[in-house]
Scaffold this motif. Structure first.
Motif, PDB file in Angstrom:
ATOM      1  N   LEU A 191      -0.924  14.168 -13.671  1.00  0.00           N
ATOM      2  CA  LEU A 191      -2.238  14.458 -14.253  1.00  0.00           C
ATOM      3  C   LEU A 191      -2.640  15.917 -14.020  1.00  0.00           C
ATOM      4  CD1 LEU A 191      -4.218  11.208 -13.386  1.00  0.00           C
ATOM      5  CD2 LEU A 191      -3.608  12.028 -15.665  1.00  0.00           C
ATOM      6  N   LYS A 192      -2.295  16.468 -12.856  1.00  0.00           N
ATOM      7  CA  LYS A 192      -2.588  17.886 -12.610  1.00  0.00           C
ATOM      8  C   LYS A 192      -1.806  18.775 -13.557  1.00  0.00           C
ATOM      9  CE  LYS A 192      -3.210  19.921  -8.782  1.00  0.00           C
ATOM     10  NZ  LYS A 192      -3.031  20.485  -7.415  1.00  0.00           N
ATOM     11  N   ASP A 193      -0.539  18.442 -13.775  1.00  0.00           N
ATOM     12  CA  ASP A 193       0.276  19.219 -14.718  1.00  0.00           C
ATOM     13  C   ASP A 193      -0.304  19.117 -16.124  1.00  0.00           C
ATOM     14  OD1 ASP A 193       1.933  19.874 -12.637  1.00  0.00           O
ATOM     15  OD2 ASP A 193       3.474  18.389 -13.129  1.00  0.00           O
ATOM     16  N   LYS A 194      -0.733  17.916 -16.507  1.00  0.00           N
ATOM     17  CA  LYS A 194      -1.336  17.727 -17.826  1.00  0.00           C
ATOM     18  C   LYS A 194      -2.624  18.532 -17.952  1.00  0.00           C
ATOM     19  CE  LYS A 194      -3.484  14.214 -20.774  1.00  0.00           C
ATOM     20  NZ  LYS A 194      -3.827  12.776 -20.925  1.00  0.00           N
ATOM     21  N   ARG A 195      -3.459  18.490 -16.906  1.00  0.00           N
ATOM     22  CA  ARG A 195      -4.719  19.237 -16.931  1.00  0.00           C
ATOM     23  C   ARG A 195      -4.473  20.739 -17.061  1.00  0.00           C
ATOM     24  NH1 ARG A 195      -7.548  19.707 -11.347  1.00  0.00           N
ATOM     25  NH2 ARG A 195      -5.730  21.069 -11.197  1.00  0.00           N
ATOM     26  N   ASP A 196      -3.514  21.256 -16.316  1.00  0.00           N
ATOM     27  CA  ASP A 196      -3.228  22.692 -16.359  1.00  0.00           C
ATOM     28  C   ASP A 196      -2.708  23.114 -17.729  1.00  0.00           C
ATOM     29  OD1 ASP A 196      -4.004  22.753 -13.738  1.00  0.00           O
ATOM     30  OD2 ASP A 196      -1.969  22.774 -12.917  1.00  0.00           O
ATOM     31  N   LEU A 228       0.820  -1.212   0.000  1.00  0.00           N
ATOM     32  CA  LEU A 228       0.000   0.000   0.000  1.00  0.00           C
ATOM     33  C   LEU A 228       0.855   1.264   0.000  1.00  0.00           C
ATOM     34  CD1 LEU A 228      -2.897  -0.975   2.410  1.00  0.00           C
ATOM     35  CD2 LEU A 228      -3.042  -0.595  -0.050  1.00  0.00           C
ATOM     36  N   LYS A 229       1.992   1.219   0.661  1.00  0.00           N
ATOM     37  CA  LYS A 229       2.885   2.382   0.639  1.00  0.00           C
ATOM     38  C   LYS A 229       3.414   2.630  -0.769  1.00  0.00           C
ATOM     39  CE  LYS A 229       4.421   2.427   5.458  1.00  0.00           C
ATOM     40  NZ  LYS A 229       5.568   2.246   6.381  1.00  0.00           N
ATOM     41  N   LYS A 230       3.741   1.561  -1.489  1.00  0.00           N
ATOM     42  CA  LYS A 230       4.164   1.714  -2.888  1.00  0.00           C
ATOM     43  C   LYS A 230       3.022   2.249  -3.745  1.00  0.00           C
ATOM     44  CE  LYS A 230       7.681  -1.937  -2.849  1.00  0.00           C
ATOM     45  NZ  LYS A 230       8.079  -3.265  -3.399  1.00  0.00           N
ATOM     46  N   LYS A 231       1.818   1.724  -3.494  1.00  0.00           N
ATOM     47  CA  LYS A 231       0.652   2.201  -4.229  1.00  0.00           C
ATOM     48  C   LYS A 231       0.397   3.684  -3.965  1.00  0.00           C
ATOM     49  CE  LYS A 231      -4.360   1.558  -4.608  1.00  0.00           C
ATOM     50  NZ  LYS A 231      -5.544   0.799  -4.124  1.00  0.00           N
ATOM     51  N   LEU A 232       0.546   4.115  -2.725  1.00  0.00           N
ATOM     52  CA  LEU A 232       0.347   5.516  -2.375  1.00  0.00           C
ATOM     53  C   LEU A 232       1.376   6.405  -3.058  1.00  0.00           C
ATOM     54  CD1 LEU A 232      -1.118   7.659  -0.694  1.00  0.00           C
ATOM     55  CD2 LEU A 232       0.448   7.129   1.197  1.00  0.00           C
ATOM     56  N   SER A 233       2.624   5.955  -3.079  1.00  0.00           N
ATOM     57  CA  SER A 233       3.672   6.728  -3.755  1.00  0.00           C
ATOM     58  C   SER A 233       3.378   6.869  -5.242  1.00  0.00           C
ATOM     59  CB  SER A 233       5.027   6.052  -3.535  1.00  0.00           C
ATOM     60  OG  SER A 233       6.044   6.741  -4.232  1.00  0.00           O
ATOM     61  N   THR A 234       2.943   5.768  -5.875  1.00  0.00           N
ATOM     62  CA  THR A 234       2.594   5.814  -7.304  1.00  0.00           C
ATOM     63  C   THR A 234       1.399   6.720  -7.552  1.00  0.00           C
ATOM     64  OG1 THR A 234       3.422   3.558  -7.586  1.00  0.00           O
ATOM     65  CG2 THR A 234       1.965   4.410  -9.296  1.00  0.00           C
ATOM     66  N   ALA A 235       0.398   6.650  -6.685  1.00  0.00           N
ATOM     67  CA  ALA A 235      -0.796   7.482  -6.838  1.00  0.00           C
ATOM     68  C   ALA A 235      -0.451   8.963  -6.711  1.00  0.00           C
ATOM     69  CB  ALA A 235      -1.842   7.097  -5.793  1.00  0.00           C
ATOM     70  N   ARG A 236       0.436   9.306  -5.809  1.00  0.00           N
ATOM     71  CA  ARG A 236       0.832  10.705  -5.646  1.00  0.00           C
ATOM     72  C   ARG A 236       1.588  11.211  -6.875  1.00  0.00           C
ATOM     73  NH1 ARG A 236       2.672  10.215   0.714  1.00  0.00           N
ATOM     74  NH2 ARG A 236       0.700  10.953   1.620  1.00  0.00           N
ATOM     75  N   LEU A 290      -8.192  10.383  -7.792  1.00  0.00           N
ATOM     76  CA  LEU A 290      -6.966  10.168  -7.029  1.00  0.00           C
ATOM     77  C   LEU A 290      -6.935  11.033  -5.765  1.00  0.00           C
ATOM     78  CD1 LEU A 290      -4.328   9.989  -9.910  1.00  0.00           C
ATOM     79  CD2 LEU A 290      -4.933   8.143  -8.360  1.00  0.00           C
ATOM     80  N   GLU A 291      -7.330  12.301  -5.922  1.00  0.00           N
ATOM     81  CA  GLU A 291      -7.209  13.264  -4.828  1.00  0.00           C
ATOM     82  C   GLU A 291      -8.207  13.007  -3.709  1.00  0.00           C
ATOM     83  OE1 GLU A 291      -7.220  18.153  -4.246  1.00  0.00           O
ATOM     84  OE2 GLU A 291      -7.064  17.251  -6.240  1.00  0.00           O
TER      85      GLU A 291
END
Length: 232
Positions: free
Chosen positions: A30-35, A16-24, A171-172
């Motif tokens: 994705l935020k950079d892409k959206r902007d 889960l810690k690896k999953k959290l790091s990947t999600a962040r 994600l957020e």
């Protein structure tokens, strides 16, 4: 916010810690892409607005010229003049990748390179206003094609922005909080297990120590009894 259904083990905690790091990391990308998409979308919308004004103004001129030509010529003559065009256009479409969005790029080629081929009639029996209208229509055609291209690009970018926005929100507000909550739960359960194990070990140690003391006392008592028996 809700927890993910998992078994609280150290292996699951690491996963889960690896999953959290990947999600962040994914959330930031994705935020950079959206902007960036929003910036390009707004630039495209401004371009659409400017070009649409130009195209509508030129089409109004074309309409006015055709209206004058139809007033100066009979409807039958006008239909005969435009019935058999000499020029034709082939439209081609390619794609350009803009922030993972394949936007169309339109281009056209005329059948012949001669500019006079846009007039499918002789000049002797037609009005000069008809020539003006046909020429203006030929000029505005490329702008209409460009307008169609950037309008379609704006539409595709808007759809991609909406998809990216939904992913960012998922994600957020769902994936990251739920994963964090689950990590906290597993860490708490592991701490409880560690404390319980420590408590059990301490009890076992006390029991073993008590047993050792009792055995030592029994051996001492036995030795004293044996010594007393010899003296008697």
């Amino acid at each position: 916010m809700s927890m993910i259904a998992v078994i609280p083990t150290r292996m699951e905690l690491t996963r889960l810690k690896k999953k959290l790091s990947t999600a962040r990391r994914g959330h930031k990308l994705l935020k950079d892409k959206r902007d960036e998409l929003m910036k390009r979308f707004l630039d495209t919308v401004r371009e659409v607005k400017t070009l649409r004004v130009e195209v509508e103004a030129e089409l109004m001129q074309v309409h006015g010229s055709f209206a004058v030509a139809s007033a100066l010529m009979s409807s039958q003559s006008l239909e005969q003049a435009l019935a058999y065009p000499k020029q034709s256009v082939a439209l081609t479409m390619t794609y350009q990748n803009v922030m993972s969005v394949n936007v169309p790029v339109y281009d056209f080629q005329t059948k012949t390179q001669s500019e006079s081929d846009i007039y499918p009639y002789g000049f002797a029996t037609t009005s000069g206003e008809l020539d003006t209208a046909v020429e203006a229509m030929g000029r505005v055609f490329s702008k209409m094609l460009k307008l169609a291209q950037i309008e379609k690009s704006a539409q595709l970018m808007a759809e991609e922005i909406e998809k990216t926005r939904r992913r960012v929100n998922a994600l957020e507000y769902v994936v990251i909080p739920d994963t964090q909550e689950t990590i906290r739960y597993i860490a708490m359960k592991l701490d409880e297990n560690d404390r319980s194990t420590t408590t059990r070990l301490m009890k076992v140690k006390d029991m073993l120590l008590k047993q050792a003391i009792e055995e030592q006392q029994a051996r001492t008592a036995a030795m004293l009894e044996k010594a007393a028996a010899k003296q008697g």
